[in-house]
Every structure is written in structure tokens, then in C-alpha cells.
Design a protein around this motif. Sequence first.
Motif: not given
Length: 478
Positions: A423-424, A431-434, A303-304, A449-452
Motif C-alpha cells: 500500500t506504500r 492506501s485504503m483500509m477496512s 485495500i488492506s 477509508v483512505r488511510k495508511r
Amino acid sequence: MDQVFASICAGAEQYRFDEFFECPSDDLAVVGHRHAVFSDLEAAATADVIRSFVTDAAAVRDRLAEKLYDALQADRWFLGAVSAHCAAVVAASDGLDAAPVHAAGLLGLRDRLTEYRRSAEFAALRDEAARLEQGLDDLRFVVHTYAGKIVIAPPGDEPDFAGSVLETFARFAAPGRIEDQDQGRSAHQLDRVESAVLHLLGQLFPTLFTDVAAFHRAHAGFLPQWWLDAEREAAFYVHWLDFMRALKPAGVRWTLPRLSRENRAERVIAGCDVALANQHATDEQRCVTNDLELTPPEQILAISGPNQGGKTTTARMFGQLHYLASLGLPVPAAQAALFLPDAVYTHFERAESIETLAGKLEDELRRAKTLLESATGDSVIVFNETFGSTSLADAYVLGATILRQVIDTGALGVYVTFVDGLTRLDRHVVSMMSTTDLDDDSVRTFKVVRKRADGKVHAAAIARRYQLTYDDIRQAVS
């Protein structure tokens, strides 16, 4: 979790709930046993029976714990406790007989109550208590007061002044007023006059008072240990149900998770940080919920995203869901399918300590080493913003080393990081992002959410919002 457990244990210290909370299990049978009980307690009729059982049993214990200095009063007080216990047994037994019960735990309690209720021991206790209670209820006497003296005598044909006085003033009393005042008497102790009257009655009716005292001595330890254990366990369920209800203002939904020791695919819908929800419920704020998913070979949620955006809250939620699941409790989510771990390990940032004579990075590495040596392929691991005290390049190397060891171990986990490259790392890492508001990057949504990882510098958006960019400052200074 200590904040959550402390709030549940407050006022119920006698039950030692901390012993339950500190004993997670990776045995599906143990967890399933508790799940079955919670499923039965979803029926209001069953929940009401168990709640009444706990209330009645606690009232008996509280009565027995009362320290009374007058021996005759103590004997009568004890007799009342026995009668209350017998009534509680009958009420709980009848209640569980009528309630829709399927869980092995509740069926076992029902059967134990039935067996105890039918035993010769219980029948003798109940009948003797009823006989003595009736004897005391049937007592009739006259109180003569004159010249500062009190005389107790058998009744004659005197009019019942006490009855007429109560009848006269009953119209001015609020319902329950007399009873409430009597129950509120400080420590239930008798004053000198009351004690003197009681002992005069003992002299007037010696046989009955002697029998009551003998009953007290003969049955001092009448509460069975299984009854005390059942009360404690039932209270555990009741207090957790009360806690669940208390979090409704924060928008928390609860579910019994589907658990597996083999299937490592996980899915959580509308989960939340229960400790944060506990705070929000007090403040009448609603929690932001998040969804999580791991599909093999995925093992780690990396998570980033921007600071104060919900990353740590999501990591805490991940650990809490698994820990609560291992306690056999409903978890804060609309739906949850989880792997049942053998343990939950965490690695959160700590302040530097002068006593250790070690720097922050060294302390983090030592704790990470201890954690990885303890974890197994069946563990859950939560790393939160580890190695933030070092350079970006070093944080990537150290983080990648940690992640690969976790992957090799086979454990599931979360890794909160400011290093987008982690994350990669490989196919085991998701990878998940706030996220931030689509119209204003400085506004956090607290949705993860699941996101690059996109590498956006959200600090710039905050600087623009508060007019602290280079151009803004230069203009202000000039």
C-alpha cells in the motif's frame, strides 16, 4: 454480475437481455445515447408511456404465440391481435407526442411511430380489422337446444334470454368476475360444444367468416421488425428501472455517472456492491456504502485491513461501477465521476483444480500474466487477495511486480492485499483500509477509508472477544 443479470432476466427470457449485458462499450456516444433515454425516463409521464408500450406489445406477441386448434377460432384470435396492435401503436404515438421527450432514442421511436401510423399500409390494416371486428360484433343469432341437439338460426322476435339471465345474476357477481374467468380458461381452447356452435355460425354467415380467414392469411406477418426491436430495447430500460426500484429497501441510490475517456480522475460517493445489495433487498437489510477517489497520478487503490471487513466488497463495487457505466446504465452510487474503460479485467482467488495439475500459486501467476498481456492503458483491473498461498516476503515481491506492470501500462485498478507494504509502493498507489469499531476492534464497520495501513493484528481482538487468548485458554484448561 451474473447474479444481478440473472435476476433481471428471470421471466423475460424472450428478450435475450444477456446479449445487451455482455456488450459493454467504450464509445461515449453509445453510452451517452442510453444516458439520455434514462434521463427522459426520470419523468413519470414518459416512463409510463414506455412501460405501457412494452406491456401492450408483449400482450400482442403473447396472443400471436397462442396455439389454437380450431381454425375459425384462430382466425378470430388473430383478428383480435391485429386490433390490439393498432390500438398499441396509436396509444404509444399519442403518449410520446404528449410526453416531455428529448433523448434521440425516444425521439426516433416517436418519429417512427408517427410515420408508421400515417402510412397507407397501417391505415389499410387498421380499417380492415375494424370492419371485420364490427361485423362480428353485429352478429345476431338464436341458439335452440332440445333433445340433446343444438340448432343455430337467424334471430326472430324471440326474447333475449341470455340478456335477462345476465342481468338477473349481475348483482351477485364481483366486478370483472366474468372477464377474469374467461381470460383464465386453460390455453383458451374451445370445448366441443363451443367449437360446434362456432362452425354452425360459419355456415350461417359464410361471407364474413371467409373474409376473416382471408385477412389472417394475408397479414400473417404483420408485425414490423422495427416494432419488435423497439419493444425489446424499451423492455431493457423498463426492467433495469424495475431492478433499481427493487433495491431501494437496501438503501441503494442511483446516478448517471459523469464519464470521460481523457480525464482519469475518479470520484464515487456512497457507492455499493450491487450484487450484495440485491441480496440485502430480499433480506430487508441496508447496504454499507463507501466513497472512492483517484486523483492523477494515483492509479491503484490498495485495500488492506481485517478479514471480512469489506475489502472484497469494495473491490467488486469498483469493477461493477465501471462495467455498468460501460453499458450506459445508472450506477449504484449517490454521485460518480468515472473513466470509461475499454475493458474490465478481474483476478480473484480460485480453488485448486486437480485437472490442471498446477498448484495454486502457479495458476494465479498464469492468470495474472494473461490478464496483463490483455490489458491496455484504458483498462480497469481488479486484483483480489492475490498470492495469499505464498510467504509474506514472496507475496510482497510478486505483488510489487504486478503493481508496477499495471502502473507502467497506465491502467486504473484495485489491489486487495494482506501485505501492508504494497500500500506504500509509490505515489501511484493509494492506501485504503477496512475499518473496525473504535471501541471494539473485533467489530467490523465495513467502511473502507483512505488511510495508511496500520498493521494491526485484528485476530487478537477477535480472540479476546471470544475469550480465546493464551491466558483464557490456559485458565479454562486448568
